[in-house]
Design an enzyme around this catalytic site. Sequence first.
Site, PDB file in Angstrom:
ATOM      1  N   ASP A  44       0.894  -1.318  -0.053  1.00 51.68           N
ATOM      2  CA  ASP A  44       0.068  -0.127   0.012  1.00 51.68           C
ATOM      3  C   ASP A  44       0.854   1.401   0.044  1.00 51.68           C
ATOM      4  O   ASP A  44       1.418   1.777   1.177  1.00 51.68           O
ATOM      5  CB  ASP A  44      -1.110   0.197   1.166  1.00 51.68           C
ATOM      6  CG  ASP A  44      -1.987   1.129   1.253  1.00 51.68           C
ATOM      7  OD1 ASP A  44      -1.797   1.865   0.226  1.00 51.68           O
ATOM      8  OD2 ASP A  44      -2.783   1.078   1.975  1.00 51.68           O
ATOM      9  N   HIS A  45       1.357   1.469  -1.350  1.00 52.10           N
ATOM     10  CA  HIS A  45       2.299   2.793  -1.243  1.00 52.10           C
ATOM     11  C   HIS A  45       1.783   3.805  -2.098  1.00 52.10           C
ATOM     12  O   HIS A  45       1.043   3.560  -3.026  1.00 52.10           O
ATOM     13  CB  HIS A  45       3.451   2.004  -2.107  1.00 52.10           C
ATOM     14  CG  HIS A  45       4.368   1.179  -1.181  1.00 52.10           C
ATOM     15  ND1 HIS A  45       5.489   0.386  -1.847  1.00 52.10           N
ATOM     16  CD2 HIS A  45       4.364   0.776   0.062  1.00 52.10           C
ATOM     17  CE1 HIS A  45       6.067  -0.468  -0.841  1.00 52.10           C
ATOM     18  NE2 HIS A  45       5.196  -0.078   0.197  1.00 52.10           N
ATOM     19  N   GLU A 114       6.587   4.073   6.348  1.00 55.00           N
ATOM     20  CA  GLU A 114       7.998   4.685   5.441  1.00 55.00           C
ATOM     21  C   GLU A 114       7.870   6.179   5.076  1.00 55.00           C
ATOM     22  O   GLU A 114       6.808   6.331   4.509  1.00 55.00           O
ATOM     23  CB  GLU A 114       8.429   3.857   4.447  1.00 55.00           C
ATOM     24  CG  GLU A 114       8.661   2.275   4.997  1.00 55.00           C
ATOM     25  CD  GLU A 114       8.659   1.340   3.716  1.00 55.00           C
ATOM     26  OE1 GLU A 114       9.683   0.509   3.856  1.00 55.00           O
ATOM     27  OE2 GLU A 114       7.707   1.330   3.213  1.00 55.00           O
ATOM     28  N   GLY A 181      11.897  -5.521  14.627  1.00 52.62           N
ATOM     29  CA  GLY A 181      12.699  -5.952  15.841  1.00 52.62           C
ATOM     30  C   GLY A 181      11.742  -6.062  16.835  1.00 52.62           C
ATOM     31  O   GLY A 181      10.421  -6.397  16.779  1.00 52.62           O
TER      32      GLY A 181
END
Length: 276
Positions: A44-45, A114, A181
Amino acid sequence: MAEFGYTLMCEQTPAMRERTPVRELVDHAALAERAGFDYAIISDHFSPWLAETGHSPCAWSVLGAAAQATRRLPLVTYVTCPLMRYHPAVVAQKAATMGVLSKGRFTLGLGAGENLDEHVIGEGWPPVDTRHRMLREAVQIIRELFDGDYVTFQGEFYDIDSAKLHDLPDQRVPIGIAASGGRSAEIAAEFGDILMINDPMPEVVERFQTAGGAGRPVYGQLAIAYDADAEAVVEAAQKYTDAGYTHLALVRIGADQQQPFFAWAESELLPALRRL
């Protein structure tokens, strides 16, 4: 036994000049279903990873069309960021509608986003600890809206005033949360039904499981180039299954040779992978 998915690549140049990438993505979803893939994921960009590829259509529009072009194939966002470009209440509405359209075949994958995609609204890019707090709050809102009641919420980052989803699927939309992480793995264990990680990271899977996610699905993604060598793909996939991944989506790099790839996947690749 692990399940194997196909990645609908929004960014790739269409193989045929007369076709648009949006239409090809819908066709690929239907071909993936026919070939026997267990599910399909889509990024989903707002922007492509590389400007040279030249494409980045709206994932949600493609998903709606793919839901009508397929009958059994589960569809997954991998992943949507509910922090800035989309308000979490809007994401919840999109996901609920997809759940209805797909008749329960949709999974909402979420992540902390991002800069490549979220900077376009001109609000800057928060540090990772802030984004993690935003993600926790956003997922909490989405989960409450999925309950079907009116939601009023005042948080550190988001306010909701008497919001209610008026169209919900019969089955609650599962939520996957992306992690890279330990901290994000703990958020996934606390709020998610599924852990999503691109690469084989057994330490992140272990952190997710010990934080309360034991027994839940773990999704990964593997990039491949089509050269008809099934055993090479199987060897790469083994790293994921050994690390505790239950689902692995293949990223078919390159827009050419899609038809022979799907035929090969059906006859050779998927049977070989399912022997893992």
